[in-house]
Scaffold this motif. Sequence first.
Motif, PDB file in Angstrom:
ATOM      1  N   ARG B  45       0.824  -1.209   0.000  1.00 47.49           N
ATOM      2  CA  ARG B  45       0.000   0.000   0.000  1.00 47.49           C
ATOM      3  C   ARG B  45       0.860   1.261   0.000  1.00 47.49           C
ATOM      4  O   ARG B  45       0.504   2.277  -0.605  1.00 47.49           O
ATOM      5  CB  ARG B  45      -0.955  -0.004   1.195  1.00 47.49           C
ATOM      6  CG  ARG B  45      -2.134  -0.975   0.991  1.00 47.49           C
ATOM      7  CD  ARG B  45      -2.679  -1.486   2.290  1.00 47.49           C
ATOM      8  NE  ARG B  45      -3.555  -0.531   2.950  1.00 47.49           N
ATOM      9  CZ  ARG B  45      -4.878  -0.492   2.748  1.00 47.49           C
ATOM     10  NH1 ARG B  45      -5.458  -1.317   1.928  1.00 47.49           N
ATOM     11  NH2 ARG B  45      -5.614   0.377   3.384  1.00 47.49           N
ATOM     12  N   ALA B  48       2.104   1.766  -3.436  1.00 51.71           N
ATOM     13  CA  ALA B  48       1.034   2.270  -4.319  1.00 51.71           C
ATOM     14  C   ALA B  48       0.626   3.706  -3.979  1.00 51.71           C
ATOM     15  O   ALA B  48      -0.017   4.370  -4.777  1.00 51.71           O
ATOM     16  CB  ALA B  48      -0.176   1.358  -4.238  1.00 51.71           C
ATOM     17  N   GLY B  49       0.991   4.179  -2.784  1.00 55.69           N
ATOM     18  CA  GLY B  49       0.704   5.579  -2.442  1.00 55.69           C
ATOM     19  C   GLY B  49      -0.565   5.783  -1.666  1.00 55.69           C
ATOM     20  O   GLY B  49      -1.305   6.739  -1.899  1.00 55.69           O
ATOM     21  N   HIS B  50      -0.849   4.896  -0.726  1.00 55.06           N
ATOM     22  CA  HIS B  50      -2.047   5.071   0.095  1.00 55.06           C
ATOM     23  C   HIS B  50      -1.885   6.305   0.985  1.00 55.06           C
ATOM     24  O   HIS B  50      -0.874   6.443   1.671  1.00 55.06           O
ATOM     25  CB  HIS B  50      -2.286   3.823   0.949  1.00 55.06           C
ATOM     26  CG  HIS B  50      -3.650   3.779   1.545  1.00 55.06           C
ATOM     27  ND1 HIS B  50      -4.024   4.615   2.566  1.00 55.06           N
ATOM     28  CD2 HIS B  50      -4.738   3.031   1.239  1.00 55.06           C
ATOM     29  CE1 HIS B  50      -5.294   4.370   2.876  1.00 55.06           C
ATOM     30  NE2 HIS B  50      -5.752   3.409   2.082  1.00 55.06           N
ATOM     31  N   ALA B  80       0.659   4.904 -10.609  1.00 51.86           N
ATOM     32  CA  ALA B  80      -0.017   3.889 -11.423  1.00 51.86           C
ATOM     33  C   ALA B  80       0.271   4.124 -12.905  1.00 51.86           C
ATOM     34  O   ALA B  80       0.522   3.185 -13.652  1.00 51.86           O
ATOM     35  CB  ALA B  80      -1.512   3.922 -11.151  1.00 51.86           C
ATOM     36  N   PHE B  85       1.607  -1.207 -10.008  1.00 50.82           N
ATOM     37  CA  PHE B  85       0.275  -1.775  -9.862  1.00 50.82           C
ATOM     38  C   PHE B  85       0.199  -2.536  -8.545  1.00 50.82           C
ATOM     39  O   PHE B  85       1.140  -3.207  -8.152  1.00 50.82           O
ATOM     40  CB  PHE B  85      -0.017  -2.744 -11.019  1.00 50.82           C
ATOM     41  CG  PHE B  85      -1.375  -3.385 -10.949  1.00 50.82           C
ATOM     42  CD1 PHE B  85      -2.485  -2.763 -11.489  1.00 50.82           C
ATOM     43  CD2 PHE B  85      -1.548  -4.623 -10.324  1.00 50.82           C
ATOM     44  CE1 PHE B  85      -3.738  -3.351 -11.420  1.00 50.82           C
ATOM     45  CE2 PHE B  85      -2.799  -5.212 -10.252  1.00 50.82           C
ATOM     46  CZ  PHE B  85      -3.890  -4.569 -10.804  1.00 50.82           C
ATOM     47  N   MET B  86      -0.933  -2.392  -7.883  1.00 57.29           N
ATOM     48  CA  MET B  86      -1.113  -3.156  -6.659  1.00 57.29           C
ATOM     49  C   MET B  86      -2.477  -3.830  -6.726  1.00 57.29           C
ATOM     50  O   MET B  86      -3.492  -3.166  -6.928  1.00 57.29           O
ATOM     51  CB  MET B  86      -1.083  -2.192  -5.468  1.00 57.29           C
ATOM     52  CG  MET B  86      -1.473  -2.832  -4.177  1.00 57.29           C
ATOM     53  SD  MET B  86      -2.055  -1.574  -3.032  1.00 57.29           S
ATOM     54  CE  MET B  86      -3.035  -2.590  -1.957  1.00 57.29           C
ATOM     55  N   SER B  87      -2.490  -5.139  -6.588  1.00 62.19           N
ATOM     56  CA  SER B  87      -3.794  -5.794  -6.568  1.00 62.19           C
ATOM     57  C   SER B  87      -4.265  -5.827  -5.131  1.00 62.19           C
ATOM     58  O   SER B  87      -3.483  -6.052  -4.217  1.00 62.19           O
ATOM     59  CB  SER B  87      -3.708  -7.190  -7.171  1.00 62.19           C
ATOM     60  OG  SER B  87      -3.521  -8.141  -6.162  1.00 62.19           O
ATOM     61  N   PHE B  88      -5.557  -5.570  -4.936  1.00 65.42           N
ATOM     62  CA  PHE B  88      -6.075  -5.432  -3.576  1.00 65.42           C
ATOM     63  C   PHE B  88      -6.390  -6.780  -2.951  1.00 65.42           C
ATOM     64  O   PHE B  88      -6.884  -7.689  -3.616  1.00 65.42           O
ATOM     65  CB  PHE B  88      -7.350  -4.572  -3.592  1.00 65.42           C
ATOM     66  CG  PHE B  88      -7.082  -3.101  -3.649  1.00 65.42           C
ATOM     67  CD1 PHE B  88      -6.282  -2.565  -4.649  1.00 65.42           C
ATOM     68  CD2 PHE B  88      -7.619  -2.248  -2.694  1.00 65.42           C
ATOM     69  CE1 PHE B  88      -6.026  -1.209  -4.696  1.00 65.42           C
ATOM     70  CE2 PHE B  88      -7.369  -0.886  -2.741  1.00 65.42           C
ATOM     71  CZ  PHE B  88      -6.569  -0.369  -3.745  1.00 65.42           C
ATOM     72  N   PRO B  91     -10.738  -6.375  -2.830  1.00 64.88           N
ATOM     73  CA  PRO B  91     -11.170  -5.363  -3.812  1.00 64.88           C
ATOM     74  C   PRO B  91     -12.530  -4.779  -3.444  1.00 64.88           C
ATOM     75  O   PRO B  91     -13.405  -5.498  -2.975  1.00 64.88           O
ATOM     76  CB  PRO B  91     -11.254  -6.170  -5.113  1.00 64.88           C
ATOM     77  CG  PRO B  91     -10.406  -7.372  -4.892  1.00 64.88           C
ATOM     78  CD  PRO B  91     -10.525  -7.687  -3.442  1.00 64.88           C
ATOM     79  N   LEU B  92     -12.657  -3.472  -3.632  1.00 62.17           N
ATOM     80  CA  LEU B  92     -13.879  -2.794  -3.190  1.00 62.17           C
ATOM     81  C   LEU B  92     -15.015  -2.945  -4.192  1.00 62.17           C
ATOM     82  O   LEU B  92     -14.779  -3.037  -5.388  1.00 62.17           O
ATOM     83  CB  LEU B  92     -13.597  -1.307  -2.979  1.00 62.17           C
ATOM     84  CG  LEU B  92     -12.784  -1.030  -1.737  1.00 62.17           C
ATOM     85  CD1 LEU B  92     -11.383  -0.658  -2.093  1.00 62.17           C
ATOM     86  CD2 LEU B  92     -13.432   0.038  -0.914  1.00 62.17           C
ATOM     87  N   GLU B 159      -9.051  -8.436 -10.534  1.00 66.01           N
ATOM     88  CA  GLU B 159      -7.798  -7.712 -10.308  1.00 66.01           C
ATOM     89  C   GLU B 159      -6.775  -8.080 -11.380  1.00 66.01           C
ATOM     90  O   GLU B 159      -6.017  -7.233 -11.853  1.00 66.01           O
ATOM     91  CB  GLU B 159      -7.227  -8.042  -8.917  1.00 66.01           C
ATOM     92  CG  GLU B 159      -8.081  -7.567  -7.753  1.00 66.01           C
ATOM     93  CD  GLU B 159      -8.086  -6.062  -7.585  1.00 66.01           C
ATOM     94  OE1 GLU B 159      -9.145  -5.460  -7.815  1.00 66.01           O
ATOM     95  OE2 GLU B 159      -7.038  -5.479  -7.255  1.00 66.01           O
ATOM     96  N   GLN B 162      -7.531  -6.292 -14.529  1.00 59.59           N
ATOM     97  CA  GLN B 162      -7.039  -4.913 -14.457  1.00 59.59           C
ATOM     98  C   GLN B 162      -5.539  -4.853 -14.721  1.00 59.59           C
ATOM     99  O   GLN B 162      -5.049  -3.977 -15.421  1.00 59.59           O
ATOM    100  CB  GLN B 162      -7.349  -4.309 -13.081  1.00 59.59           C
ATOM    101  CG  GLN B 162      -8.828  -4.045 -12.872  1.00 59.59           C
ATOM    102  CD  GLN B 162      -9.169  -3.791 -11.421  1.00 59.59           C
ATOM    103  OE1 GLN B 162      -8.347  -3.349 -10.645  1.00 59.59           O
ATOM    104  NE2 GLN B 162     -10.398  -4.088 -11.037  1.00 59.59           N
ATOM    105  N   LEU B 166      -3.817  -2.824 -17.818  1.00 58.24           N
ATOM    106  CA  LEU B 166      -2.927  -1.687 -17.561  1.00 58.24           C
ATOM    107  C   LEU B 166      -1.470  -2.000 -17.895  1.00 58.24           C
ATOM    108  O   LEU B 166      -0.662  -1.082 -18.040  1.00 58.24           O
ATOM    109  CB  LEU B 166      -3.042  -1.235 -16.104  1.00 58.24           C
ATOM    110  CG  LEU B 166      -4.409  -0.673 -15.690  1.00 58.24           C
ATOM    111  CD1 LEU B 166      -4.413  -0.310 -14.221  1.00 58.24           C
ATOM    112  CD2 LEU B 166      -4.775   0.552 -16.514  1.00 58.24           C
TER     113      LEU B 166
END
Lengths: 469, 250
Positions: B45, B48-50, B80, B85-88, B91-92, B159, B162, B166
């Motif tokens: 995280r 990825a820049g949380h 990004a 890339f970061m897979s969650f 995922p929301l 994910e 995605q 990307l």
Amino acid sequence: MTTCTRFLNKTKSEERIAYGTEQFARFKQAIQSLNIEKDDYWKHSNVNFFNKIEKKQPKALLTIKDKGWPRVHSRKRSDEKLTDLIAKTSEKIYPVTSVEENNLAYTLVFNNGALLLKDSNLSSESMLLEVETNETDLSNRYPKSIHSLVKQNHNEPNLMLSLNIALTALQEGLTSEQHEVFIRIPKNVTLAKPLVCLFLDDSASHEKIIIPRVHLHLEQNAALTFLETHKVEHVLLQNTFINITLEAGAKLIHVQELEEGANVNHIHMTHGNLYHNSSYYTFSMQHGSQSSLIEKKFFVKGEGANASFNGLSIGKTRQHFNNIVSLHHETEQTTSQQNYKFVLADRSRGAFTGHLKVFRNAQGVNAGQLCKTLLIGEKSVMYARPQLEIFADDVKCGHGATIGEVNAEELFYLMSRGISQKQALAILSHAFVKEFFINLAEVLGHPQPAITSSDRSTLPTENFLKNFF
Amino acid sequence: MLEIKNLHAEVNETKVLKGIDLTVKAGEIHAIMGPNGAGKSSLSRIIAGHPLYTVTEGSVTYEINLKKQNLLTMDTHQRACEGIFMSFQYPLEIPGLSNKEFLRAAFNEVSKYQGSEPMDVIEFEELLEQKMDKLGIKKSLLSRELNVDFSGGEKKQNEIIQMAVLAPRIAFLDETDSGLDIDALKIVATGIQKFKSNHNATVLITHYHRILEHIKPDFVHILKDGKIIKTGDAKLALEIENKGYQVAAS
């Protein structure tokens, strides 16, 4: 979308008062900058401002003086006491001549609040649609002009109507004729094309008040799609009044978009009576003007009648949007839904008052009321007041309001896929309000809007972003 | 490609990373294993820049066009766009947002950033078609709302879609294998294998050896208490599976 929920019924009274005062001040500003004597009703009730109106519309003024200026957030509902309110009409009246309709719609163009014949497309010869401005000729057939309307509905006078009448007196300098239009759809007629009312203005109405009125009467089993588009730029205050009567079995889809210029204030009122098995669907969208108020006051009078109210307000900068729905279920077995959403950015403000009243003998009513808000701006504010007033025993009524911010995790999810914050907010807002457009497309009979070559390259969210943020 | 040096970070005043050193080169696959709460998810995280995490010490440099850049000063979406890339792990779900629309929005934003023309609906549909065929994921996922009512496995597959769309340079996959049945695991593993090339790198965060049977890592790291305490090759993962973290680390 997870939202933190709070019921604004708990909002502090000081906040409400501050809010009311602010709204009050806007109208004050609107009125004061007219060419009338100032200083001022707002300090003393007996003032010059009203003298001018008084000569023309004494009774209407009486109500306003008596009850105070219509307030957006009056806490009591006792503002509608019995008062005799009969005002004379002084407008000149002309009949509408027939013109060819175009392929897409029957169009009525209003300029500076008055019906513009040469730009309107109508076919009155076909007798599918009757448009008249001659009230005297029509008075027998259409007894519900605005002046008689203030008397009807259980003799409850309405402050908003009084305001509308009072403002008429200030219309000097503008074309005052033909600002009241009567439309009738005869029995069993379904209009294939929608009827569009387009409201425009020019520099002649700069800083003025305009008061267009439309009376729409659908006879038994008639059906119509009615679109209203407001694009005025110059006026200070537009006070639109729409009066709807749906006879037994009539069906009306009423879509309105308020996209006025940035300096316009708009008070938009719709009154309606729904009879036996009639059906009313409305979707209103507010995103123009500096402040606008949409009031809908409906009386469900016939068994089996259904009313669906939908509204979307998208505020930015310091815009101020208000929706009031006042719905009276007077007979049994009637249904209604209210679904309102607000997306508020920057320092914009929104307010929703939904008042649902079920009369004592109105058993079997099924009514729902919902208001949801997404606050995007750090300083945006929302006031929601869902209210139920139920006197019958056997009814199903629900109400609720949610107010929430954008979920930070959702925002991060989108941004971690390369989407900028601004775009991500637009995408999330669009996701929040999308249901309205899907519903509307279904109601209008176009379940899947086709992709045209022009929007192939743009995303719905891009359009959304471009148009509203 | 990515160089993490002595990285310390905290969230809500709790220290989660206490000096991470990790270098990832193009073409490599790294596996990060470790007990719950060790800081594995936090690491991905932060990369990825949380916005909730604060880096208190250390540096992360990322090579862009042969130049070393400070990753920590870049915005989330900028990272990004530059290929992170970061897979969650979870995922929301976003109701109202169609999956396809979301993918196209993301793809076009990244394209725009990288200076190429955005794709229209039809072109993008073709691209998606190709990618989905390659991955062997059912296309019905695309026409649904983003992760709404998706099963756990479908979310993880989404994910991977995605990631495929990307085409990032370095992918952090946060427990992408958790909660998957054998078939779904194969799909996800195939996706990761297809993604692998000499120009990109993968960092797998996992608890289980299972996925590493499909994807052979070049390095396996044990992360514990905010630090990498041991680094080895694929055999280390097996050792962890058999003996647990305590013994394997010692």
